[in-house]
Every structure is written in C-alpha cells, then in structure tokens.
Scaffold this motif. Structure first.
Motif, PDB file in Angstrom:
ATOM      1  N   ARG A 162       0.827  -1.208   0.000  1.00 17.55           N
ATOM      2  CA  ARG A 162       0.000   0.000   0.000  1.00 17.55           C
ATOM      3  C   ARG A 162       0.861   1.257   0.000  1.00 17.55           C
TER       4      ARG A 162
ATOM      5  N   LYS B 195      -6.359  -0.804   8.233  1.00 15.71           N
ATOM      6  CA  LYS B 195      -5.746  -0.839   6.920  1.00 15.71           C
ATOM      7  C   LYS B 195      -5.364   0.556   6.517  1.00 15.71           C
ATOM      8  N   ARG B 196      -4.164   0.756   6.077  1.00 17.53           N
ATOM      9  CA  ARG B 196      -3.740   2.064   5.622  1.00 17.53           C
ATOM     10  C   ARG B 196      -4.361   2.305   4.256  1.00 17.53           C
TER      11      ARG B 196
ATOM     12  N   HIS C 245      -5.001   4.135   0.857  1.00 17.22           N
ATOM     13  CA  HIS C 245      -3.938   4.815   0.128  1.00 17.22           C
ATOM     14  C   HIS C 245      -4.111   6.321   0.080  1.00 17.22           C
TER      15      HIS C 245
ATOM     16  N   PRO D 296     -17.830  -1.034  -5.293  1.00 19.13           N
ATOM     17  CA  PRO D 296     -16.589  -0.421  -4.822  1.00 19.13           C
ATOM     18  C   PRO D 296     -15.367  -1.193  -5.328  1.00 19.13           C
ATOM     19  N   PHE D 297     -14.293  -0.455  -5.531  1.00 17.75           N
ATOM     20  CA  PHE D 297     -13.044  -1.076  -5.983  1.00 17.75           C
ATOM     21  C   PHE D 297     -11.918  -0.326  -5.281  1.00 17.75           C
ATOM     22  N   PRO D 298     -10.961  -1.025  -4.696  1.00 26.15           N
ATOM     23  CA  PRO D 298      -9.976  -0.315  -3.857  1.00 26.15           C
ATOM     24  C   PRO D 298      -8.968   0.493  -4.659  1.00 26.15           C
ATOM     25  N   GLY D 299      -8.452   1.545  -4.023  1.00 24.84           N
ATOM     26  CA  GLY D 299      -7.418   2.375  -4.654  1.00 24.84           C
ATOM     27  C   GLY D 299      -6.216   1.560  -5.099  1.00 24.84           C
ATOM     28  N   PRO D 300      -5.729   0.634  -4.249  1.00 24.44           N
ATOM     29  CA  PRO D 300      -4.582  -0.185  -4.690  1.00 24.44           C
ATOM     30  C   PRO D 300      -4.972  -1.232  -5.741  1.00 24.44           C
TER      31      PRO D 300
ATOM     32  N   PHE E 226     -22.985  -6.471  -2.458  1.00 22.08           N
ATOM     33  CA  PHE E 226     -22.317  -5.170  -2.333  1.00 22.08           C
ATOM     34  C   PHE E 226     -21.004  -5.168  -3.128  1.00 22.08           C
TER      35      PHE E 226
ATOM     36  N   ALA F 170     -19.699  -1.052   4.102  1.00 18.29           N
ATOM     37  CA  ALA F 170     -18.344  -1.649   4.122  1.00 18.29           C
ATOM     38  C   ALA F 170     -17.717  -1.709   5.516  1.00 18.29           C
TER      39      ALA F 170
ATOM     40  N   LYS G 106     -16.981  -9.962   8.054  1.00 15.88           N
ATOM     41  CA  LYS G 106     -16.128  -8.860   8.510  1.00 15.88           C
ATOM     42  C   LYS G 106     -16.817  -8.212   9.704  1.00 15.88           C
TER      43      LYS G 106
ATOM     44  N   THR H  57     -11.384  -8.859   6.751  1.00 16.23           N
ATOM     45  CA  THR H  57     -11.678  -7.595   6.080  1.00 16.23           C
ATOM     46  C   THR H  57     -12.214  -7.996   4.715  1.00 16.23           C
ATOM     47  N   MET H  58     -12.681  -7.024   3.941  1.00  8.39           N
ATOM     48  CA  MET H  58     -13.295  -7.401   2.664  1.00  8.39           C
ATOM     49  C   MET H  58     -12.228  -7.770   1.627  1.00  8.39           C
ATOM     50  N   GLU H  59     -11.200  -6.944   1.527  1.00  4.63           N
ATOM     51  CA  GLU H  59     -10.079  -7.275   0.646  1.00  4.63           C
ATOM     52  C   GLU H  59      -9.130  -8.203   1.404  1.00  4.63           C
TER      53      GLU H  59
HETATM   54  P1  XMP Z   1     -11.682  -3.665   3.787  1.00  6.78           P
HETATM   55  O1  XMP Z   1     -10.803  -4.610   3.035  1.00  6.78           O
HETATM   56  O2  XMP Z   1     -10.934  -2.607   4.532  1.00  6.78           O
HETATM   57  O3  XMP Z   1     -12.502  -2.906   2.662  1.00  6.78           O
HETATM   58  O4  XMP Z   1     -12.713  -4.350   4.648  1.00  6.78           O
HETATM   59  C1  XMP Z   1     -13.579  -2.022   2.901  1.00  6.78           C
HETATM   60  C2  XMP Z   1     -13.914  -1.342   1.590  1.00  6.78           C
HETATM   61  O5  XMP Z   1     -12.846  -0.454   1.225  1.00  6.78           O
HETATM   62  C3  XMP Z   1     -12.249  -0.884   0.006  1.00  6.78           C
HETATM   63  N1  XMP Z   1     -10.792  -0.783   0.228  1.00  6.78           N
HETATM   64  C4  XMP Z   1     -10.040   0.225  -0.185  1.00  6.78           C
HETATM   65  N2  XMP Z   1     -10.354   1.302  -0.888  1.00  6.78           N
HETATM   66  N3  XMP Z   1      -8.110   2.019  -0.774  1.00  6.78           N
HETATM   67  C5  XMP Z   1      -9.372   2.205  -1.195  1.00  6.78           C
HETATM   68  O6  XMP Z   1      -9.647   3.192  -1.882  1.00  6.78           O
HETATM   69  C6  XMP Z   1      -7.704   0.956  -0.049  1.00  6.78           C
HETATM   70  O7  XMP Z   1      -6.542   0.832   0.317  1.00  6.78           O
HETATM   71  C7  XMP Z   1      -8.731   0.015   0.249  1.00  6.78           C
HETATM   72  N4  XMP Z   1      -8.739  -1.139   0.928  1.00  6.78           N
HETATM   73  C8  XMP Z   1      -9.996  -1.593   0.909  1.00  6.78           C
HETATM   74  C9  XMP Z   1     -12.686  -2.305  -0.228  1.00  6.78           C
HETATM   75  O8  XMP Z   1     -12.702  -2.639  -1.589  1.00  6.78           O
HETATM   76  C10 XMP Z   1     -14.061  -2.306   0.419  1.00  6.78           C
HETATM   77  O9  XMP Z   1     -15.061  -1.795  -0.432  1.00  6.78           O
END
Ligand code: XMP
Length: 322
Positions: A111, A152-153, A155, A203-207, A242, A277, A314, A318-320
C-alpha cells in the motif's frame, strides 16, 4: 487530529450538499488550477463532476493507468466521461507502478509503495507540469476510520495520520466527500446526474488488483488475477451483492490436469453483503452459481487448479485480502 463531522445518509440533502461543496471548491482554488485522478468508482466520479461544476476546464482530470486495473478499464472510463462532457487524459504509469511493487510481499508495504508512486511521483509530476496547486480526491469517512483505527492504511488518507500533503508532496488536497459514507456518496452521484453504471458501481480499492494478489505483484500474477476477476464479475453480475472479488493466493496446491499431477494456483472468491463496508457478511450464493464460476476459472485461467469461497464475516475478516 482533525475531527470530521459525519453527515449521516438519512440527513443528507444531496442538492444542498452539491451546492455547498461546489462553492467550497471554487473559493479554495480561486482562479488557479486543480487536478484530479478519476478511477471510475463512485467516489472519484462524484469528485470529478463536483470539481468540473466548480472549476470548469480549470480542473484537469486524469486516469492513471497503473497496470493494476481491471480489463479494458482505462478506455471504458474515458469514453463514459466523454459522454458526460468531461475530458479525461490517460497517463501511462504502468512501468513506474510495477517497478515500485517489485519484490514487495507485505500488505502495508505494498500500500505504501502505491501511495508513494501515486502521490509523490505521478501526481507530483502532473502538478509540476500543469502548475496546479490542488489535488481533488474522493476520500470518504470509512477510509479515514479504518486508517486511523490501524486496520488498513487506505492509500488516500494523510492529514488524519499527521502527514501534511503540502510538505510531503508539494500540493494541497481537497476532500469534498470526507463527511460521507458510501451510501451517502451514491445519493450525491444520483443528484449529479451520473448514470446508474456509476452510482451503483461496485466499490473497488485504490490499490486496485494489487490488493487481490497475496505476495509479490508481478505483471504475470496481475494477468491471472485480472482474468479471474473478469470471470467473477461476469458470473456474479446478477447478484445484488455489495462487492465481489477474486484473489490470487501465493501458496500452490496439488491438482490434476490431463491425468497428471499439477502443482497449481489457487483463486479465492469473496462476495459480500454490506451497506457501508464497515461490516459485511458473505453472500449466500446459490451453489449452481459457485459451481459454474469455479468451472470457468479452472478452465479459462491458466495454471489454476483450486477455487475456494470465503465464508467468514467482517470482522474478523476484512473485505479485501491484502
Ligand atoms: P476492507 O478490506 O478494509 O474494505 O474491509 C472495505 C472497503 O474499502 C475498500 N478498500 C479500499 N479502498 N483504498 C481504497 O480506496 C484501499 O486501500 C482500500 N482497501 C480496501 C474495499 O474494496 C471495500 O469496499
């Protein structure tokens, strides 16, 4: 630490919110320029529309092609926003991101490598080239919460960690959505006239897909997870979940292919029911859907001999995966 005042989704008036944020962005940026990076997700799409409402063509919008996005994503997003009257420039930063990810296996280091590449190198260069002083971005309250809590850090979170972006990267960051949760952002997206494919976008994560490769992110691993993701998204598109995803594991397992031992790859599928989330439960997917998904992945993704479905909520998951 700055205290953020949450706007609860039930209390949110999207029209007033849009007017207020448009005024705020205009008055902060003044007569100068700002840039923003659009990934096509609901958060960055809202920021793009808000920013263009406030600044017109004094906002430069970029799609950063970091090599870790999903199949055909850059072109799809650029053409969608063209229809909405917003010009988006693609920045090819694939080599930069893969170089930064080389040899890294630890999730938080991954990250951090992505954060630095985005903010220091890619945005830093765009800021210099354009002369802009501000970056607009779609941080939401859940990103801040999880980062501050040390889960989770995310980004895109800095100031809440005591990092001044002006000092660290040389520009200021404006976060118009930081008082909202995901469901609030979706309401704003509707009011901004964004199409359903955006306001209801998963949703889709930044990383990006690097959050779905356990272990080192290489162009080869990325190819595998990208293909598994495309199949997963196709097969689960009709579910009301979701979020759903495919994860490439680092460990190999013994399988059989063409009557011979094949020490192959494992893909884990996750599919979540959630509102915001913060908590989530695995979707009770019909077995026939799981069956078809597994069959397609082992047939169509080279080297995969095992597909599993995660049934943990969760928290503690965690989700990711990364
Ligand atoms: P986690 O894995 O933390 O995910 O339970 C919760 C929601 O956040 C998204 N996610 C991220 N989005 N940067 C983002 O912009 C990140 O580093 C990141 N990590 C998780 C994840 O897809 C879920 O919707």
């Amino acid at each position: 630490m700055i205290k953020i005042e949450e706007i609860k989704t039930a209390q949110l008036n999207p029209k007033e919110f849009i007017e207020e944020k448009t005024r705020e962005i205009s008055s902060i940026v003044g007569s100068g320029l700002a840039i923003n990076a659009l990934s096509g997700g609901v958060d960055s799409s809202c920021v793009t529309m808000l920013g263009h409402k406030a600044l017109g063509n004094r906002l430069k919008t970029y799609f950063i092609d970091n090599g870790i996005m999903r199949q055909d994503e850059p072109q799809k997003i650029v053409s969608l926003f063209k229809k909405l009257g917003v010009h988006v420039e693609i920045v090819d930063a694939q080599v930069q991101f893969f170089n930064a990810l080389k040899g890294i296996t630890d999730p938080e280091e991954k990250r951090e490598a992505i954060t630095q590449t985005f903010y220091k190198h890619v945005f830093g260069r765009l800021i210099q080239e354009t002369g802009a002083k501000y970056l607009l971005q779609g941080t939401i309250l859940t990103d801040v919460d999880e980062t501050v809590a040390g889960i989770k850090r995310q980004h895109n979170v800095f100031e809440q960690l005591g990092i001044d972006p002006k000092v660290a990267f040389g520009y200021k960051i404006i976060e118009p959505l930081v008082q909202l949760r995901k469901d609030g952002v979706r309401k704003v997206a509707v009011a901004l006239g964004l199409p359903e494919s955006v306001y209801n976008r998963m949703p889709f994560p930044g990383p990006a897909l690097s959050a779905r490769v356990i272990g080192e992110v290489t162009p080869q691993n990325l190819k595998i997870v990208r293909l598994a993701t495309a199949i997963t998204e196709e097969e689960l598109a009709s579910t009301p979940a979701f979020q759903y995803m495919a994860i490439l594991h680092q460990d190999r397992v013994t399988g059989i292919r063409d009557g011979k031992r094949d020490f192959g790859l494992q893909i884990e599928i996750r599919c979540w029911d959630s509102i915001d989330a913060r908590t989530a439960k695995p979707t009770r997917l019909p077995y026939e859907i799981l069956d078809k998904l597994a069959n397609r992945i082992v047939t169509e993704v080279p080297g995969v001999v095992s597909v599993t479905y995660n049934i943990t909520p969760k928290p503690p998951s965690t989700m990711e995966a990364v």
